[in-house]
Design a protein around this motif. Structure first.
Motif, mmCIF file in Angstrom:
data_model
loop_
_atom_site.group_PDB
_atom_site.id
_atom_site.type_symbol
_atom_site.label_atom_id
_atom_site.label_comp_id
_atom_site.label_asym_id
_atom_site.label_seq_id
_atom_site.Cartn_x
_atom_site.Cartn_y
_atom_site.Cartn_z
ATOM 1 N N ASN A 515 0.845 -1.199 0.000
ATOM 2 C CA ASN A 515 0.000 0.000 0.000
ATOM 3 C C ASN A 515 0.883 1.252 0.000
ATOM 4 O O ASN A 515 1.924 1.292 0.668
ATOM 5 C CB ASN A 515 -0.909 0.043 1.236
ATOM 6 N N ILE A 516 0.432 2.279 -0.724
ATOM 7 C CA ILE A 516 1.049 3.609 -0.707
ATOM 8 C C ILE A 516 -0.069 4.622 -0.525
ATOM 9 O O ILE A 516 -1.063 4.591 -1.245
ATOM 10 C CB ILE A 516 1.842 3.890 -1.998
ATOM 11 N N ARG A 517 0.108 5.518 0.445
ATOM 12 C CA ARG A 517 -0.948 6.466 0.756
ATOM 13 C C ARG A 517 -0.358 7.874 0.854
ATOM 14 O O ARG A 517 0.696 8.086 1.457
ATOM 15 C CB ARG A 517 -1.628 6.094 2.075
ATOM 16 N N ILE A 518 -1.062 8.837 0.231
ATOM 17 C CA ILE A 518 -0.669 10.248 0.286
ATOM 18 C C ILE A 518 -1.716 10.990 1.118
ATOM 19 O O ILE A 518 -2.918 10.821 0.885
ATOM 20 C CB ILE A 518 -0.567 10.876 -1.118
ATOM 21 N N GLY A 526 -0.351 25.172 12.208
ATOM 22 C CA GLY A 526 -1.009 25.890 11.129
ATOM 23 C C GLY A 526 -0.328 25.757 9.792
ATOM 24 O O GLY A 526 -0.611 26.525 8.863
ATOM 25 N N MET A 527 0.572 24.778 9.630
ATOM 26 C CA MET A 527 1.275 24.585 8.364
ATOM 27 C C MET A 527 0.684 23.388 7.621
ATOM 28 O O MET A 527 0.073 22.493 8.217
ATOM 29 C CB MET A 527 2.776 24.374 8.604
ATOM 30 N N LEU A 528 0.874 23.394 6.298
ATOM 31 C CA LEU A 528 0.419 22.278 5.469
ATOM 32 C C LEU A 528 1.397 21.120 5.629
ATOM 33 O O LEU A 528 2.614 21.289 5.443
ATOM 34 C CB LEU A 528 0.347 22.707 3.999
ATOM 35 N N SER A 529 0.889 19.953 5.988
ATOM 36 C CA SER A 529 1.718 18.763 6.181
ATOM 37 C C SER A 529 1.315 17.712 5.152
ATOM 38 O O SER A 529 0.168 17.265 5.119
ATOM 39 C CB SER A 529 1.543 18.216 7.601
ATOM 40 N N ILE A 530 2.265 17.342 4.259
ATOM 41 C CA ILE A 530 2.034 16.337 3.224
ATOM 42 C C ILE A 530 2.927 15.147 3.525
ATOM 43 O O ILE A 530 4.135 15.298 3.736
ATOM 44 C CB ILE A 530 2.340 16.896 1.818
ATOM 45 N N SER A 531 2.334 13.942 3.554
ATOM 46 C CA SER A 531 3.097 12.740 3.894
ATOM 47 C C SER A 531 2.851 11.656 2.848
ATOM 48 O O SER A 531 1.762 11.556 2.267
ATOM 49 C CB SER A 531 2.716 12.222 5.277
ATOM 50 N N VAL A 532 3.898 10.862 2.585
ATOM 51 C CA VAL A 532 3.831 9.698 1.691
ATOM 52 C C VAL A 532 4.191 8.492 2.540
ATOM 53 O O VAL A 532 5.320 8.386 3.043
ATOM 54 C CB VAL A 532 4.793 9.853 0.500
ATOM 55 N N GLN A 533 3.237 7.585 2.695
ATOM 56 C CA GLN A 533 3.415 6.441 3.573
ATOM 57 C C GLN A 533 3.322 5.163 2.768
ATOM 58 O O GLN A 533 2.443 5.022 1.910
ATOM 59 C CB GLN A 533 2.353 6.464 4.676
ATOM 60 N N ASP A 534 4.252 4.218 3.002
ATOM 61 C CA ASP A 534 4.239 2.942 2.280
ATOM 62 C C ASP A 534 4.376 1.800 3.263
ATOM 63 O O ASP A 534 4.627 2.002 4.457
ATOM 64 C CB ASP A 534 5.370 2.904 1.241
ATOM 65 N N THR A 535 4.183 0.595 2.761
ATOM 66 C CA THR A 535 4.323 -0.629 3.567
ATOM 67 C C THR A 535 5.504 -1.432 3.060
ATOM 68 O O THR A 535 5.440 -2.656 2.967
ATOM 69 C CB THR A 535 3.034 -1.449 3.509
ATOM 70 N N GLY A 536 6.586 -0.720 2.713
ATOM 71 C CA GLY A 536 7.754 -1.366 2.131
ATOM 72 C C GLY A 536 8.669 -1.997 3.158
ATOM 73 O O GLY A 536 8.266 -2.312 4.280
ATOM 74 N N ILE A 537 9.945 -2.120 2.751
ATOM 75 C CA ILE A 537 10.918 -2.850 3.578
ATOM 76 C C ILE A 537 11.391 -2.032 4.761
ATOM 77 O O ILE A 537 11.985 -2.566 5.693
ATOM 78 C CB ILE A 537 12.122 -3.284 2.727
ATOM 79 N N GLY A 538 11.166 -0.708 4.727
ATOM 80 C CA GLY A 538 11.568 0.132 5.848
ATOM 81 C C GLY A 538 13.063 0.420 5.876
ATOM 82 O O GLY A 538 13.826 -0.040 5.017
ATOM 83 N N ILE A 539 13.462 1.185 6.883
ATOM 84 C CA ILE A 539 14.853 1.613 7.027
ATOM 85 C C ILE A 539 15.312 1.285 8.438
ATOM 86 O O ILE A 539 14.611 1.577 9.405
ATOM 87 C CB ILE A 539 14.990 3.129 6.767
ATOM 88 N N PRO A 540 16.495 0.683 8.592
ATOM 89 C CA PRO A 540 17.010 0.416 9.946
ATOM 90 C C PRO A 540 17.219 1.716 10.728
ATOM 91 O O PRO A 540 17.510 2.770 10.160
ATOM 92 C CB PRO A 540 18.342 -0.305 9.691
ATOM 93 N N LYS A 541 17.084 1.628 12.058
ATOM 94 C CA LYS A 541 17.213 2.820 12.894
ATOM 95 C C LYS A 541 18.591 3.456 12.784
ATOM 96 O O LYS A 541 18.736 4.667 12.855
ATOM 97 C CB LYS A 541 16.928 2.455 14.353
#
Length: 609
Positions: A515-518, A526-541
């Motif tokens: 899934n990919i969601r915008i 009060g600022m515009l917040s745009i996010s792109v979220q996926d269910t991919g492999i992720g990133i190590p901490k």
């Protein structure tokens, strides 16, 4: 304002305090005097009434001692004569009552109708019960305060009647009023005299202080030839003498230290770097503010400490620096109150005296953290660019040599080799293009073309551009725009490039069926917040803190095979910063990634449809 400033002076305060002290003293005396006078007059008045009532009760005993408590007419007249002749005084009513409480005689003709009627007051009831001490205050219908006294009339151990006296206290209170008026007049006269005396007294105290203040101001301005006049042998006079002595000593001390102070002040004031001076034992004797700030140590705490301990230098290196065989050294320090370490270049210059040799050292501290970071960044950048260009160039060279060695004769093989050369060439072109873009952003040579842009429309276009690729990987997409978000003033081309980079990364690292969601929302600031979220492999901490660095890849081999240059997130960060926003990334390894950036909400908005 002038009156307010006057009331803040010592002159006014002394007068006010003096007057208030007298006022408080007179008030205390007045309250005590008036209270005592009132108690005395009231007590005398009451005692007089008690004596009259007692005397009348004795005289009435013979007249009331009749059979069955009844009185003869001549006894009543005789008793009335005694009351009128012996006990007649202004403002008082005297009643003689029989054993049942009926009024037999009243001294006031206006109350003649009271005769034959019962007096039901409490003091009368108590007197008829044999209680002798009966008195109370009352206010009649004319609002006149009266003192009431009642005494029983006892004959041969039997109560045969009572005497009732109600006397007006008007004259007593008039007397108290006259006394209060006299006291108030006297107090006002005393306060007026006190105020005059207070002004005189305050002037005698504040005048020397004013003169001393004026001279102190002149001394502070450098006029040391001023002498304070001595106003006597009291405390203020002795203060004037001490002030003159202090001025003379100060003039001498300043003249002796002026030359040295000028030298040190000139050196320390004009130095933009830190300066630390030590004695021949290496102990700190002088330090400027810049050095204190660079080392994160208070100036007072640095004085007396050994410079080797202060800077954390090895004794051998310190000895070489003192002797002059080594001019400077680089130190990495972590000052208190700072999160990041700093790099300092310390240059030592020994202080020589002709007869004594080295008598101290001057250490100059230069903060070269930024230069070192820039040099490190430059080296890493050159190394990364060289590596990124060398790999495709090596590939192109290898396939070109293969074509030159005879692969051109095999059409299928030659076509595949040419395709590889074309792909590597395009990757180098993308790399150079991204580098040029970053260079323009760094040098502010890429001005923003700010225009109103519809957020819903922009996100729809971005989703449409990647819809075909998501269908190929069977990736489900979603979009949400919060109500009330309409148009914002941005450089739409630049922001679309940011969204394209984020969508491209999400698409690359999201497996089939993901899934990919915008989403676009208004955050708490009060600022515009745009996010792109996926269910991919992720990133190590461990990689999250460096993910926005240039050429940084979590999986370098896989990223390079997918055509990435390692500059996409760096370009996105610079574009968002140029718009006045921020970009940040949240990720859980194996669960997906959410990249969010914010933009200022400018211009008129409308509801998203």
């Amino acid at each position: 304002m002038r009156w307010l400033s006057f009331f803040r002076t010592i002159h006014a305060k002394l007068i006010i305090i003096y007057v208030l002290l007298i006022l408080v003293a007179m008030q205390l005396i007045g309250v005590y005097f008036v209270s005592s006078m009132k108690n005395s007059l009231t007590s005398n008045f009451t005692q007089d009434l008690q004596a009259r009532a007692e005397m009348l009760s004795v005289l009435a005993e013979q007249d009331l001692n009749g059979s069955d408590g009844k009185m003869e007419e001549d006894s009543v007249e005789s008793l009335r004569a005694r009351v009128n002749n012996l006990f007649d005084f202004s403002g008082a009513e005297i009643q003689v009552l029989d054993a049942s409480g009926k009024v037999l005689i009243t001294s006031q003709g206006s109350h003649a109708d009271y005769v034959g009627r019962k007096n039901t007051q409490t003091v009368v009831s108590r007197a008829l019960q044999g209680i002798r001490d009966n008195e109370e205050y009352m206010v009649d219908e004319d609002n006149v305060r009266k003192k009431v006294v009642a005494k029983p009339v006892i004959s041969q151990g039997k109560i045969v009647g009572a005497v009732y006296i109600a006397a007006s206290m008007t004259e007593l209170y008039d007397t108290m009023k006259r006394i209060n008026n006299v006291f108030l007049s006297g107090m006002l006269i005393a306060l007026a005299l006190t105020a005059v005396l207070g002004v005189v007294l305050a002037h005698t105290i504040t005048h020397p202080i004013k003169v001393m203040t004026r001279h102190a101001t002149e001394v502070a301005e450098g006029k040391f030839d001023q002498q304070m006049p001595v106003f006597g042998d009291d405390e203020i006079g002795r203060l004037s003498v001490a002030f003159n002595y202090m001025t003379g000593r100060l003039r001498e001390a300043l003249s002796q230290n002026e030359e040295e102070k000028e030298k040190l002040s000139s050196i320390l004031t004009n130095m933009s770097d830190g300066v630390v001076a030590t004695d021949d034992n290496g102990r700190v004797i002088l330090v400027n503010r810049r050095a204190s700030a660079m080392l994160g140590v208070n100036e007072n705490e640095m004085t007396g400490r050994h410079i080797a301990v202060l800077l954390g230098i090895d004794p051998e290196e310190t000895e070489a620096l003192y002797s002059g065989s080594s001019a400077s050294t680089l130190l990495q320090l972590e000052p208190a109150g700072q999160d990041e370490p700093i790099v300092i270049r310390v240059t030592f210059t020994p202080i020589h005296r002709r007869e004594f040799g080295i008598t101290g050292t001057i250490a100059v501290l230069q903060d070269v953290t930024e230069q070192e970071e820039m040099e490190t960044t430059r080296r890493e950048f050159v190394a990364n660019v060289s590596h990124e260009l060398r790999t495709p160039l090596t590939t192109i060279r290898s396939y070109a040599e293969a074509l030159d060695d005879g692969a051109m004769g095999e059409p299928q093989l030659a076509e595949r080799f040419v395709g590889v050369i074309r792909n590597e060439t395009e990757r180098m072109i993308r790399l150079v293009t991204d580098l040029l873009h970053l260079s323009r952003l760094d040098s502010n040579e890429a001005p923003l073309r700010m225009q109103p842009a519809d957020v819903m429309e922009m996100l729809d276009e971005v989703a449409d551009r990647f819809s075909f690729q998501m269908k190929q990987k069977h990736i489900r997409s979603g979009m949400f725009v919060e109500q009330g978000i309409g148009k914002v003033v941005i450089d739409r081309d630049q922001i679309e490039q940011v969204l394209d980079n984020l969508m491209s990364n999400a698409l690359k690292y999201t497996p089939e069926g993901g899934n990919i969601r915008i989403e676009a929302r208004r955050n708490s600031e009060g600022m515009l917040s745009i996010s792109v979220q996926d269910t991919g492999i992720g990133i190590p901490k461990k990689d999250l803190d460096r993910i926005f660095e240039r050429f940084y890849r979590v999986d370098k081999a896989r990223s390079r095979n997918m055509g990435g240059t390692g500059l996409g997130l760096s370009i996105a960060r610079e574009i968002v910063k140029a718009h006045g926003g921020q970009i940040f990334l949240e990720s859980e390894y194996g669960q997906g990634t959410c990249t969010t950036f914010t933009l200022p909400m400018l211009g008129e908005g409308r509801e998203a449809q």
